[in-house]
Design an enzyme around this catalytic site. Structure first.
Site: not given
Length: 1094
Positions: A446, A791, A787
């Site tokens: 990410d 996700d 985070d």
């Protein structure tokens, strides 16, 4: 205000064809047409419930930035657990039926609440906007639809988890052996009540071994896997609701569809809500979408996509500021966060690579043990052995082949490595994840909060017709741009005054960049930037008193405030404004250059547009700033300003400059990405952010190399159409979620295989899963970092999920296998190195453990075939596996890397096995046979010293084992009673045991390396090895001299000279292995290298 600037910048960025550098799949289908037949959400949920054999796998298509996507997709994609047909046709029919059921469940959920008028909403949900629901109706809906809570998944009872440890791995073989021992004793006891208790001892010891190792494994590997619990923690505890025309505070889980609720700044959104009114409302969707920029919310219908429109807020997101009133349209599992939760828990826990390797190893060893045991059981029966004796031989052969302590040793080794990486800020929740990270070949990371700092930071400024670079490091202290210009003086004053953000009280002693700020991300960045350069911003604001303010709104796209100036000689009011650059420029007629105003002519306007496009092309959020000193004669000190009528000028202002912000990359990330590249690991960015921003960050951290180009970059450089570019010429690709949605699995596979550098932007949770699955189809071991709540499904699906410890949501942490305590992407590199090292060391541990199996197996084969007195007892073998070998095996986990393992390609999970043919052949047939010969040498020496030459021992078994023969003569004519022979046999056990132990010391030392010389590696670098060697000697001494009098253990006090008989064999093993390593180094790629390097 900042949100509007972002949107303005985003709009211009999307119009620039070259900006995103997007990848276009060949022969991509055209955009989707009209939606399929919509079904209500409740009906879709019921259709799932009607198929109880399906586990729910709800996936959500989130935040697609295209007009074609109008709905949320619900998919089912878990296994159907039905009885398999007996023939292939039935299997095929079942598979076909599964696929048909999957297709039936691919329904689109029509969400049109954002389009409905208030009256239509009242009709649809049977409520009243003013009076709310009646308590009676609310109770009915609560009983009908259930509480506003996420349904927790079914948990495996702890007793089941424990029992699985009791029968997993080698345990089932040992249980069978124990039961057979007890049955054999029972049968023997019926005919002979005075029968020896040896079989009872053996069965009991085997059972105790299984129980102890099972308890240990259960304790070590127990962890919480309840993903739903983290989502439930995010649920607001209370909600303000209007019912029966009264405002009430009720538990959030009692909310029902149709309730009218009120929210204010600081609240978590208690359900999916359609807003009816809003005043300055901004929400933080970062935990859901990964975007850190606050999103403004209003009651108006602004977008066809319900996930894009501003009049819907989502369950569990946070209201940052303002107030709003809305109607609940979804609760609990039916909310968007509920679907993501279902998706996360619906994704099965995939087996880790090391778990697969251990399972593979167990199957091999168990297969060999059972096969050899059954073979020699048959041989024993054919050679007229009693069936009970043959069963004991079978058990002994299985015990000799099964390394009882190995699985516990592996668990300890993984635990030790987990503790080691924990000291380097990597918390491992799943022990096996340590090795999995080492075998990772693709990292899907990410962007926000993982590669970047998760905070907006001023990156560039444009004033005096120049672009200046600001310091984006973590402390922002090294601002190197020119601050002597009069233009900067004016710009800095606007930045400080035209800002509503404030530091939280009591933060004065905290470093500026770490202070808590009340305000949105952009305002926070500007406040901290000003505080670093100007000093106390709060004091500056006090000296320049604010008299009126117009906050940012989506219509005006600017923020304005008017201040009294701190100059006592200047009675003029100062008007300051910031906002979307093009909107600010429209209001200006002059521009400040070098501290002086001059007309804003075409050349300066062009310079502005050039700078704006350049900064926007970097993926940065750009704001414009202007000011105006109000004439004192028209606006005296007593003038009454009115923000509603705007009785002050908002045109012919003076443009001062531009400022751009970005969530900057962490300073350590570029080096970490470089290390990943050298280790053969592909790093893929997967983000929900804009493709231009994603590409800019990817280039700055090295995910896209400086010399790599996308198809669009090549087209721009060559001044040709994108369609004319040969896609093979591009090394990098930036793919949007919309483009990914139109790709077939084959096209995604082609993309992943052909492009070494890839960025996915504007992706949804479903698409992150698709990307992970695509990578796994490439036979890659996939690690996913993240985070946010968004996700968590991908974190759980990946081979290893890595969550951020500081900024990570509870959901992400619970879904992950590893947590980075410092949120530092570079800590992953440390984890990769440790993971590769533990795999190497596990190989060495297994090689060390397997070597003695031949030495343990041969005595029973020789005993059955050649009729020698039994060289070693079964219980004695257990003391080797669980006594002398445990600590040395663990010691190998402390061994340092013997070469630069970070320049090695990731291991192929199907080809580079933990236990390969080379390891088995070398351990069993090379070192193992040497050990067996050495141990037999000690055995024959003991018997020879007592009067039995080796040749006289062959086929002596029947006479030797006879309880009634008490005058058996040796080669010197001495007569031996049954008891004396039994004691000598136990002495032989002890001697054989010591012979194996001495050679295992040499085996332990040679296993320190697989390729390098021991002398290069260093004999004393790993001091724990010598603790292991000392433990071997101490355990052997204790068994021989301390516990030798215990009959059940079958040990005796061995004379000192017998301890040294096997030493020459130990030296031979050392020399032989050094020669093996030397030839491997001298002739890389040769037959010797391919067959002798394990």
């Amino acid at each position: 205000m900042a949100g509007g600037a972002h949107r303005a910048d985003r709009a211009t960025g999307e119009e620039r064809k070259e900006g995103g550098g997007r990848w276009r799949a060949p022969h991509s289908p055209s955009p989707p047409g009209p939606r399929g037949c919509p079904v209500p959400l409740k009906a879709a949920a019921q259709s799932l419930c009607r198929k109880p054999t399906w586990g729910r796998y709800c996936t959500l298509l989130l935040f697609q930035r295209k007009l074609e996507i109008y709905s949320v997709e619900l998919h089912a994609a878990t296994d159907i657990k039905k009885k398999e047909g007996r023939d292939g046709k039935k299997d095929n029919d079942l598979e076909l039926k599964r696929n048909q059921q999957k297709e039936e469940l691919k329904k689109e959920l029509d969400l049109d609440d954002h389009k409905l008028s208030n009256k239509e909403l009242e009709t649809k949900y049977g409520t009243d906007i003013i009076r709310g629901l009646s308590s009676t109706r609310a109770a009915e809906l609560l009983a009908q639809n259930g509480p506003n809570a996420l349904t927790p998944p079914k948990q495996t009872p702890e007793i089941i988890k424990f029992l699985k440890q009791m029968v997993g791995g080698f345990s089932i073989l040992l249980w069978v052996g124990a039961v057979l021992c007890w049955i054999a004793f029972g049968i023997q006891y019926v005919s002979n009540p005075s029968a020896s208790l040896d079989r009872v001892y053996l069965g009991t010891v085997l059972a105790v071994v299984v129980i102890l190792t099972g308890i240990f494994a259960y304790y070590q590997e127990a962890k919480s896997t309840n993903i739903m619990a983290s989502f439930c923690k995010m649920i607001p505890q209370q909600a303000v609701v209007i019912r029966d025309s009264e405002k009430k505070v009720i538990p959030a889980e009692q909310l029902v569809v149709g309730d009218i609720v009120e929210i204010k700044g600081g609240d978590q959104i208690p359900a999916d809500i359609r807003l009816l009114s809003a005043q300055g409302c901004k929400v933080d969707n970062s935990s859901l979408t990964g975007e850190s920029e606050p999103q403004s919310r209003s009651s108006g219908f602004t977008h066809e996509n319900p996930l894009e429109t501003k009049n819907i807020t989502f369950y569990s997101t946070t209201c940052l500021e303002g107030t709003a009133t809305g109607m609940v349209i979804n609760t609990g599992d039916r909310t968007i966060i509920g679907r993501i939760a279902s998706l996360a828990s619906g994704v099965g826990n995939e087996k880790t690579p090391i778990a697969i390797e251990i399972e593979h190893f167990v199957h091999i060893v168990a297969g060999v043990a059972v096969s050899v045991g059954i073979l020699f059981f048959i041989i024993a029966v054919c050679m007229k052995y009693h069936v009970l004796d043959a069963i004991i031989f079978l058990i002994a052969i299985i015990v000799a082949n099964v390394p009882e302590g190995l699985l516990a040793t592996v668990t300890v080794a993984l635990s030790l490595t987990a503790k080691r990486v924990a000291k380097k800020n990597c918390l491992v929740k799943n022990l096996e994840a340590v090795e999995t990270l080492g075998s990772t070949s693709i990292i899907c990371s990410d962007k926000t909060g993982t590669l970047t700092q998760n905070r907006m930071t001023v990156a560039h400024l444009w004033f005096d017709n120049q672009i200046f670079v600001a310091d984006t490091s973590e402390d922002n202290l090294n601002q190197g741009f020119d601050q002597s210009s009069g233009t900067w003086t004016s710009l800095s004053k606007i930045i400080a005054l035209c800002n509503r953000a404030e530091f939280k009280p009591g933060e004065e002693s905290v470093p500026i960049m770490k202070r808590v700020v009340v305000g949105d991300a952009s305002e926070t960045a500007l406040l901290k930037f000003s505080e670093v350069i100007l000093g106390d911003v709060m004091e500056i604001r006090k000296r320049n008193h604010k008299v009126v303010e117009i906050p940012f709104n989506s219509t005006n796209k600017f923020q304005l405030s008017i201040h009294q100036t701190e100059d006592p000689n200047d009675k003029r009011f100062l008007l300051v404004m910031k906002g979307a650059p093009e909107r600010i420029l429209e209001k200006c007629s002059t521009i400040m250059i070098n501290g002086k105003e001059q007309p804003l002519d075409k050349s300066m306007a062009q310079a502005f547009h050039t700078a704006y496009m350049e900064l926007g092309g970097l993926g940065e959020r750009v704001l414009g700033f202007c000011h105006f000193y109000l004439p004192a004669d028209e606006f005296p000190e007593t003038y009454s300003f009115d923000s509603e009528s705007m009785n002050f000028p908002t045109s012919n202002l003076c443009f001062v400059g531009l400022l751009s912000m970005i969530d900057p990359p962490r300073s350590t990330v570029p080096d970490a990405v470089t290390k990943c590249r050298s280790a053969g690991i592909k790093v893929i960015m997967v983000t929900g952010d804009h493709p231009i921003t994603a590409k800019a960050i990817a280039k700055s951290v090295g995910i896209i190399s400086a010399n790599s180009e996308t198809v669009e970059d090549i087209a721009k450089r060559c001044n040709i159409a994108v369609e004319q570019v040969n896609k093979r010429d591009a090394k990098a690709a930036v793919v949007t979620g919309m483009e990914l949605k139109d790709m077939s699995p084959e096209q995604l596979d082609e993309l992943l295989a052909n492009y070494p550098e890839i960025v996915f932007a504007r992706t949804s949770p479903q698409q992150k899963l698709i990307i992970v699955e695509g990578c796994q189809r490439q036979d890659a071991v996939v690690a996913v970092t993240g985070d946010g709540v968004n996700d968590s499904p991908a974190l759980k699906k990946a081979d290893i999920g890595v969550a951020m410890g500081i900024t990570g949501s509870d959901a992400a942490k619970n879904a992950a296998d590893m947590i980075l305590l410092d949120d530092n992407f570079s800590s992953i590199v440390t984890g990769v190195e440790e993971g590769r090292l533990i795999f190497d060391n596990l190989k060495k541990t297994i090689a060390y453990t397997l070597t003695k199996n031949i030495a343990e197996l041969c005595p029973f084969l020789i005993y059955i075939i050649l009729g020698l007195p039994l060289p070693i007892g079964t219980i004695t073998l257990l003391f080797i596996d669980l006594g002398t070998d445990i600590i040395p095996s663990i010691a190998l986990a402390y061994e340092k890397a013997e070469s630069d393992i970070m320049n090695r390609k990731p291991r192929h999970k199907k080809k580079d096995r933990l236990v390969n043919q080379q390891l088995a052949v070398y351990s069993y047939l090379h070192i193992g046979l040497m050990q067996a010969l050495g141990a037999f040498l000690v055995y024959f020496t003991v018997y020879a010293q007592q009067g039995f030459r080796p040749t006289s021992l062959f086929h002596l078994r029947i006479a030797w084992d006879s309880d009634h023969l008490n005058d058996l003569e040796d080669n010197y004519g001495q007569e031996w009673t049954s008891y004396q022979r039994q004691y000598l046999e136990w002495t032989g056990y002890t001697a054989f045991f010591v012979g194996i132990m001495v050679q295992q010391i040499a085996d332990l030392i040679i296993r320190k390396t697989r390729k390098n010389s021991i002398f290069k590696q260093g004999l004393f670098r790993n001091k724990v090895i010598w603790v292991g060697i000392a433990s071997q000697i101490i355990v052997a001494l204790l068994l021989s001299y301390g516990l030798g009098s215990i009959t059940a253990l079958n040990f005796t006090m061995l004379k000192a000279q017998y301890w040294f008989v096997a030493v020459p064999h130990a030296i031979l093993i050392w020399v032989y292995d050094e020669m093996r390593k030397l030839f491997i180094r001298l002739y890389p790629g040769s037959w010797w290298d391919k067959n002798m390097y394990y």
